[in-house]
Design a protein around this motif. Structure first.
Motif, PDB file in Angstrom:
ATOM      1  N   PRO A  23       9.869 -39.769  95.153  1.00 37.75           N
ATOM      2  CA  PRO A  23      10.660 -40.803  94.481  1.00 37.75           C
ATOM      3  C   PRO A  23      11.989 -40.264  93.968  1.00 37.75           C
ATOM      4  N   THR A  24      13.007 -41.088  94.066  1.00 36.49           N
ATOM      5  CA  THR A  24      14.315 -40.724  93.528  1.00 36.49           C
ATOM      6  C   THR A  24      14.196 -40.633  92.009  1.00 36.49           C
ATOM      7  N   LEU A  25      14.611 -39.516  91.462  1.00 36.79           N
ATOM      8  CA  LEU A  25      14.502 -39.287  90.027  1.00 36.79           C
ATOM      9  C   LEU A  25      15.268 -40.339  89.231  1.00 36.79           C
ATOM     10  N   ASP A  26      14.764 -40.635  88.030  1.00 39.15           N
ATOM     11  CA  ASP A  26      15.404 -41.622  87.160  1.00 39.15           C
ATOM     12  C   ASP A  26      16.879 -41.306  86.948  1.00 39.15           C
ATOM     13  N   ARG A  27      17.198 -40.043  86.664  1.00 40.51           N
ATOM     14  CA  ARG A  27      18.595 -39.683  86.363  1.00 40.51           C
ATOM     15  C   ARG A  27      19.488 -39.854  87.588  1.00 40.51           C
ATOM     16  N   VAL A  28      18.946 -39.650  88.785  1.00 41.39           N
ATOM     17  CA  VAL A  28      19.721 -39.833  90.009  1.00 41.39           C
ATOM     18  C   VAL A  28      19.950 -41.324  90.252  1.00 41.39           C
ATOM     19  N   ARG A  29      18.904 -42.136  90.043  1.00 40.19           N
ATOM     20  CA  ARG A  29      19.067 -43.590  90.190  1.00 40.19           C
ATOM     21  C   ARG A  29      20.097 -44.124  89.205  1.00 40.19           C
ATOM     22  N   GLU A  30      20.020 -43.660  87.959  1.00 40.43           N
ATOM     23  CA  GLU A  30      20.986 -44.102  86.948  1.00 40.43           C
ATOM     24  C   GLU A  30      22.404 -43.733  87.364  1.00 40.43           C
ATOM     25  N   ALA A  31      22.610 -42.504  87.808  1.00 42.59           N
ATOM     26  CA  ALA A  31      23.938 -42.068  88.251  1.00 42.59           C
ATOM     27  C   ALA A  31      24.405 -42.883  89.453  1.00 42.59           C
ATOM     28  N   LEU A  32      23.527 -43.109  90.413  1.00 40.25           N
ATOM     29  CA  LEU A  32      23.884 -43.871  91.612  1.00 40.25           C
ATOM     30  C   LEU A  32      24.306 -45.289  91.256  1.00 40.25           C
ATOM     31  N   PHE A  33      23.550 -45.960  90.414  1.00 44.65           N
ATOM     32  CA  PHE A  33      23.900 -47.336  90.061  1.00 44.65           C
ATOM     33  C   PHE A  33      25.135 -47.410  89.179  1.00 44.65           C
ATOM     34  N   ASN A  34      25.422 -46.386  88.400  1.00 50.91           N
ATOM     35  CA  ASN A  34      26.695 -46.333  87.671  1.00 50.91           C
ATOM     36  C   ASN A  34      27.850 -46.227  88.660  1.00 50.91           C
ATOM     37  N   ILE A  35      27.687 -45.411  89.698  1.00 50.33           N
ATOM     38  CA  ILE A  35      28.717 -45.287  90.734  1.00 50.33           C
ATOM     39  C   ILE A  35      28.935 -46.643  91.403  1.00 50.33           C
ATOM     40  N   LEU A  36      27.849 -47.303  91.801  1.00 48.82           N
ATOM     41  CA  LEU A  36      27.963 -48.591  92.500  1.00 48.82           C
ATOM     42  C   LEU A  36      28.592 -49.669  91.614  1.00 48.82           C
ATOM     43  N   SER A  37      28.292 -49.651  90.335  1.00 53.57           N
ATOM     44  CA  SER A  37      28.822 -50.669  89.424  1.00 53.57           C
ATOM     45  C   SER A  37      30.315 -50.506  89.156  1.00 53.57           C
ATOM     46  N   HIS A  38      30.830 -49.277  89.318  1.00 50.64           N
ATOM     47  CA  HIS A  38      32.217 -49.010  88.946  1.00 50.64           C
ATOM     48  C   HIS A  38      33.087 -48.543  90.108  1.00 50.64           C
ATOM     49  N   ALA A  39      32.646 -48.749  91.320  1.00 54.60           N
ATOM     50  CA  ALA A  39      33.377 -48.216  92.473  1.00 54.60           C
ATOM     51  C   ALA A  39      34.002 -49.323  93.302  1.00 54.60           C
ATOM     52  N   SER A  40      34.830 -50.122  92.678  1.00 58.87           N
ATOM     53  CA  SER A  40      35.434 -51.263  93.372  1.00 58.87           C
ATOM     54  C   SER A  40      36.391 -50.858  94.483  1.00 58.87           C
ATOM     55  N   ARG A  41      36.759 -49.589  94.557  1.00 53.90           N
ATOM     56  CA  ARG A  41      37.680 -49.147  95.617  1.00 53.90           C
ATOM     57  C   ARG A  41      37.042 -49.253  96.999  1.00 53.90           C
ATOM     58  N   TRP A  42      35.721 -49.419  97.066  1.00 56.43           N
ATOM     59  CA  TRP A  42      35.033 -49.450  98.356  1.00 56.43           C
ATOM     60  C   TRP A  42      34.802 -50.848  98.894  1.00 56.43           C
ATOM     61  N   TYR A  43      35.172 -51.885  98.161  1.00 63.02           N
ATOM     62  CA  TYR A  43      34.915 -53.232  98.634  1.00 63.02           C
ATOM     63  C   TYR A  43      35.992 -54.183  98.146  1.00 63.02           C
ATOM     64  N   GLU A  44      35.955 -55.390  98.689  1.00 62.87           N
ATOM     65  CA  GLU A  44      36.951 -56.414  98.350  1.00 62.87           C
ATOM     66  C   GLU A  44      36.949 -56.688  96.850  1.00 62.87           C
ATOM     67  N   GLU A  45      38.058 -57.215  96.363  1.00 63.27           N
ATOM     68  CA  GLU A  45      38.238 -57.439  94.932  1.00 63.27           C
ATOM     69  C   GLU A  45      37.136 -58.291  94.306  1.00 63.27           C
ATOM     70  N   ASP A  46      36.742 -59.369  94.972  1.00 62.67           N
ATOM     71  CA  ASP A  46      35.750 -60.275  94.401  1.00 62.67           C
ATOM     72  C   ASP A  46      34.335 -60.017  94.914  1.00 62.67           C
ATOM     73  N   GLU A  47      34.109 -58.884  95.549  1.00 60.35           N
ATOM     74  CA  GLU A  47      32.797 -58.583  96.105  1.00 60.35           C
ATOM     75  C   GLU A  47      32.231 -57.321  95.472  1.00 60.35           C
ATOM     76  N   ASN A  48      30.937 -57.245  95.478  1.00 62.07           N
ATOM     77  CA  ASN A  48      30.235 -56.018  95.103  1.00 62.07           C
ATOM     78  C   ASN A  48      28.940 -56.034  95.899  1.00 62.07           C
ATOM     79  N   PRO A  49      28.714 -55.041  96.755  1.00 57.77           N
ATOM     80  CA  PRO A  49      27.533 -55.059  97.608  1.00 57.77           C
ATOM     81  C   PRO A  49      26.218 -55.042  96.833  1.00 57.77           C
ATOM     82  N   LEU A  50      26.274 -54.640  95.580  1.00 60.73           N
ATOM     83  CA  LEU A  50      25.072 -54.652  94.761  1.00 60.73           C
ATOM     84  C   LEU A  50      24.636 -56.084  94.456  1.00 60.73           C
ATOM     85  N   TYR A  51      25.559 -57.002  94.375  1.00 61.04           N
ATOM     86  CA  TYR A  51      25.248 -58.380  94.001  1.00 61.04           C
ATOM     87  C   TYR A  51      25.334 -59.354  95.168  1.00 61.04           C
TER      88      TYR A  51
END
Length: 189
Positions: A23-51
């Motif tokens: 299993p992916t460790l809790d701290r790694v999951r937390e870091a990964l989802f922080n990256i995904l939540s704040h990495a708008s440079r990888w997707y369109e302005e009004d999009e977020n692949p997480l949502y």
């Protein structure tokens, strides 16, 4: 194991036993989802692949990555695993968390996936280490319609394993967390 953030934070997860389950460790999951939540440079302005769209958690194990995505606002998740113990754990987690309307587990192999008419917006690949399954999985998922040029691919691997080197794939970011490396990729547009 537990959900580390979002609406289901702190809820425990069933985890299947087995030598290939890591299993992916809790701290790694937390870091990964922080990256995904704040990495708008990888997707369109009004999009977020997480949502937006479908989350695919391949080599799902307990389903922790996909379930974490659902807890943090993803609308739908599909889980692939070949192991019956893993599928039973995923089904138990989906029922315990009352996510039956947003999640489904399928006996499937990411290197020989079922076809999809809709690409995923975000794919988690967390295969057993030292088996070089990331590259063949990406190629197979792309050919089966799961990946397009908007899909973010998150792959977890041992840093000593071979790097993903596929023509047409752009490596957006790489992070190391102890014996774990997270690669974030996308097809060229």
């Amino acid at each position: 194991m537990r959900i580390v953030g979002g609406s289901l934070r702190g809820r425990n997860l069933a985890c299947p036993a087995g030598k290939d389950v890591r299993p992916t460790l809790d701290r790694v999951r937390e870091a990964l989802f922080n990256i995904l939540s704040h990495a708008s440079r990888w997707y369109e302005e009004d999009e977020n692949p997480l949502y937006d769209g479908i989350i695919l958690d391949a080599f799902a194990g307990s389903g922790a990555l996909g379930l974490e995505a659902l807890s943090r606002g993803a609308q739908k998740a599909v889980f692939f695993d070949r192991d019956s113990k893993a599928l039973a754990a995923i089904d138990e987690n989906i029922k315990t968390l009352k996510l039956e309307d947003r999640a489904s587990a399928r006996r499937a192999d990411a290197t020989k996936p079922i076809k999809s008419s809709t690409p995923a917006s975000l794919i988690f690949l967390d295969p057993p280490y030292h088996q070089d399954l990331i590259t063949p999985s990406i190629l197979a998922l792309r050919d089966a319609g799961w990946i397009d040029d908007k899909t973010l691919i998150i792959a977890e691997r041992d840093p000593r394993d071979a790097a993903t080197d596929i023509p047409g794939i752009d490596m957006l970011d790489t992070r190391k967390y102890g014996r774990c490396q997270i690669d974030i990729m996308r097809l060229y547009s």
